[in-house]
Design an enzyme around this catalytic site. Structure first.
Site, short mmCIF file in Angstrom:
data_model
loop_
_atom_site.label_atom_id
_atom_site.label_comp_id
_atom_site.label_asym_id
_atom_site.label_seq_id
_atom_site.Cartn_x
_atom_site.Cartn_y
_atom_site.Cartn_z
N CYS A 18 23.25 -10.12 72.14
CA CYS A 18 22.10 -9.10 71.21
C CYS A 18 23.45 -8.47 69.98
O CYS A 18 24.65 -7.97 70.28
CB CYS A 18 21.70 -8.17 72.16
N CYS A 32 24.55 -4.77 70.46
CA CYS A 32 24.50 -4.93 71.23
C CYS A 32 26.01 -4.03 72.07
O CYS A 32 26.19 -2.65 72.27
CB CYS A 32 23.95 -5.20 72.52
#
Length: 115
Positions: free
Chosen positions: A34, A37
């Site tokens: 991600c 993230c």
């Protein structure tokens, strides 16, 4: 990518951690793949000292802990879950800057202000 300086929770440990917590708990649900993230994790790690003793900021890898991610209906990452007394009281989907995260985390302290 690892989650910087935040205690890691797992499917096996989150239940007991939340049950034993005497302050609100923020759980940053993230994954290696991600892109947003990483910045979110760093921002939360930078905020953590401001909340020491009043709120615990933790991390949970969604790929490694699918039961918890499924149980809380995590559909997008990162997702920040705020727990109070073991119950999700706030949810924030997507990476946010400090200017958004600080007030969100501060608002989680309100029920504990007079304890």
């Amino acid at each position: 990518m690892s989650h910087p300086d935040l205690p890691a929770l797992t499917d096996a440990t989150i239940g007991s951690f939340l049950a034993e917590a005497d302050v609100p708990v923020a759980v940053d649900v993230w994954a290696e793949w991600c892109p947003p993230c990483g910045p979110m994790a760093r921002t939360l790690a930078e905020l953590q000292p401001e909340f020491a003793g009043r709120l615990v900021i933790t991390a949970l890898n969604a790929d490694e802990n699918p039961e918890t991610a499924r149980a809380h209906g995590i559909m997008s990452l990162p997702t920040l879950l705020i727990f109070q007394n073991g119950v999700v009281t706030q949810r924030l989907v997507g990476a946010r800057p400090k200017s958004v995260l600080r007030p969100l985390l501060t608002s989680a302290l309100t029920p504990y202000a007079n304890v």
